[in-house]
Design a protein around this motif. Sequence first.
Motif, PDB file in Angstrom:
ATOM      1  N   ARG A 175       3.255 -41.638  22.615  1.00  0.00           N
ATOM      2  CA  ARG A 175       3.733 -40.258  22.783  1.00  0.00           C
ATOM      3  C   ARG A 175       4.659 -39.876  21.628  1.00  0.00           C
ATOM      4  N   GLU A 176       5.501 -40.803  21.225  1.00  0.00           N
ATOM      5  CA  GLU A 176       6.407 -40.545  20.106  1.00  0.00           C
ATOM      6  C   GLU A 176       5.612 -40.204  18.851  1.00  0.00           C
ATOM      7  N   GLN A 177       4.540 -40.955  18.609  1.00  0.00           N
ATOM      8  CA  GLN A 177       3.729 -40.714  17.406  1.00  0.00           C
ATOM      9  C   GLN A 177       2.994 -39.378  17.496  1.00  0.00           C
ATOM     10  N   VAL A 178       2.513 -39.052  18.712  1.00  0.00           N
ATOM     11  CA  VAL A 178       1.833 -37.768  18.910  1.00  0.00           C
ATOM     12  C   VAL A 178       2.785 -36.615  18.610  1.00  0.00           C
ATOM     13  N   PHE A 238      -6.147 -39.192  26.863  1.00  0.00           N
ATOM     14  CA  PHE A 238      -6.138 -39.368  25.410  1.00  0.00           C
ATOM     15  C   PHE A 238      -5.414 -40.653  25.022  1.00  0.00           C
ATOM     16  N   LEU A 239      -4.242 -40.885  25.594  1.00  0.00           N
ATOM     17  CA  LEU A 239      -3.474 -42.083  25.250  1.00  0.00           C
ATOM     18  C   LEU A 239      -4.205 -43.344  25.706  1.00  0.00           C
ATOM     19  N   SER A 240      -4.863 -43.275  26.860  1.00  0.00           N
ATOM     20  CA  SER A 240      -5.648 -44.410  27.346  1.00  0.00           C
ATOM     21  C   SER A 240      -6.800 -44.710  26.382  1.00  0.00           C
ATOM     22  N   GLU A 258       3.843 -48.919  30.288  1.00  0.00           N
ATOM     23  CA  GLU A 258       4.546 -47.641  30.131  1.00  0.00           C
ATOM     24  C   GLU A 258       5.209 -47.526  28.758  1.00  0.00           C
ATOM     25  N   GLN A 259       5.623 -48.684  28.171  1.00  0.00           N
ATOM     26  CA  GLN A 259       6.200 -48.655  26.826  1.00  0.00           C
ATOM     27  C   GLN A 259       5.146 -48.293  25.788  1.00  0.00           C
TER      28      GLN A 259
END
Length: 613
Positions: free
Chosen positions: A114-117, A130-132, A107-108
């Motif tokens: 997500r922060e970078q996105v 997308f993150l996966s 989860e981290q």
Amino acid sequence: MPNLSKAQQEAVCHRDGPMLVLAGPGSGKTRVITYRIQYLIEKCQISPEEILVVTFTRAAAQEMKGRFLERIGQETTGVSFGTFHAVFFGILKHAYGFRADQIVRSEQQYEFLREQVRKLRLEIEDEGEFLSDLLGEIGRVKNQRMPLETYRAVSCDTTAFQRLYKGYEERLRRARLLDFDDMLGYCYELFTERSDILAAWQQKYRYILVDEFQDINQLQYDIVRMLAAPKNHLFVVGDDDQAIYGFRGSCPELMLHFQEDYPEARRVLLERNYRSTPQIVERSLWLIRQNENRFKKELSAEKPAGPPVWFQTFANQEEELDNMVDKIRAYGEKGGCYHNVAVLFRTNTQASGLVEKLMERNIPFQIRDRLPNLYDHWISRHIQAYIRMALGSRKRQDFLLVMNRPKRYISRDALESEEICLEELYKLYEDKPWVCERLGKLAYDWKMIARMKPFGAIHYIRHVVGYEEYLKEYAEFRGVKLEEFLEVYEEIQEQSRRFSTFAEWFAYLEEYEKKLKRQAKEQEKRKDGVVLSTMHSSKGLEYEIVFIPDANEGITPHKRAVLPGEIEEERRLFYVAMTRARELLYIFALQERHGKRQSISRFYLEAGALVGQ
């Protein structure tokens, strides 16, 4: 040794040096590994502490350990069983004092990305997927030690990927954390730079056994080779025909070239299949022989003859689903346990139609992957928002979903209240006539949609409102084919055909979601139920009856597979699916899907659908 075939015995009793064991489906590879460990300890007087057994998943390591302890009748043993990551982290722990709490949690990782996105202000629809994909690609870059500057990204635009990668890495370092892929990189560097530490571990683990060797990646292989040297008592077991994780960075070529790296290595083929009928073994071999980049091997079935493999084409998906559900229900009514039946899909999204049918017929099922909800897909959410706006909703949350799909150049900053007002937006953009023009068309489109039935409205949103333009742009950014998104769109549209009003359609969607939630709760309690799984998730499992639906070009092989190597991996995936069946195998194909003619999969034909039937 008793209860072993000649080939199994040859593998078990191999003493020193490298050995490659080719283990076909259902050939008893776990038995071979556990018997070999026992042989090394009892017959060769090897200390258990000098034996390392490496697998790819924690579950596989635990199962292997359990089978071995059961075999020798003990509760503990000095043999080390573990995944690559667990073994390498143990080495790092000794060398650097790393602690378990320094390993980044899943989860981290997602939160860091997500922060970078958000920093890059990227509009991502399928965030989870997308993150996966992004994490998988970051792992591939690390595991193959590729220079980031020359790497061409596949999950999104290359420039965006490079910035996301660097931001993620910087975030890890700031938090003093490492991910699973870092473990491999750090371990490789440690062994490369500290020959004394490497020598100590070489002395500890003198005999190394690797399961599922076809799934190994380059970095894992490099470390294992260093660890096994100089004696090279390296015993690797796998099946190059079941190498299906190229997207994760696995490299089956390493298995194919093992004897080039170790010319002295012996090779043995576990040629007997104890799982499937001769008919299933024969048809699966017809298929996999079409691959060129493989070890040539002949396999035989130990079970008596069974029914033929059933190949059938259907006019459309409705017919296919009805036929499949009828066969499943008939099996259950004869006293069969539903958990002995599996339906294997190429992708998880294919399961939605069958899920609806099974719920309608009250047939229990369980899903090995995420429970699919077609109507929770981001494309469906956009369609529903368009229709709600057409029916009078002015909620900000609905408008955000449609305002720039396609582009209308409306800023989020223009939406201050929870209810939007078109008149106020006209005033705000009065100096930008192109925006006002698009707002006017949007208002007109809402009026038109409100008069339609769901099927017509969904068609209108795609072709007249211009939603397909948006899908084209997003597909380009994500590096996928537009057809993948259009398939989802067309499935939603097709399912809406039976409803006359939006009220009926929305009521159905609400009830369907409730049913899915109930199903998810029941699945936790229920032990029996038809297994719905992707082909990837079915690996290592077996069922009495297996259905493979939608054997059509574009689905299997998947439309993303273009290069010869990609097609070969798709064929291996189909082979894995076929060889999960013990007694009965059904392979179905469609003639038409969503009003479009479909081509029968080359795999359907290669497996012998047109031969002798």
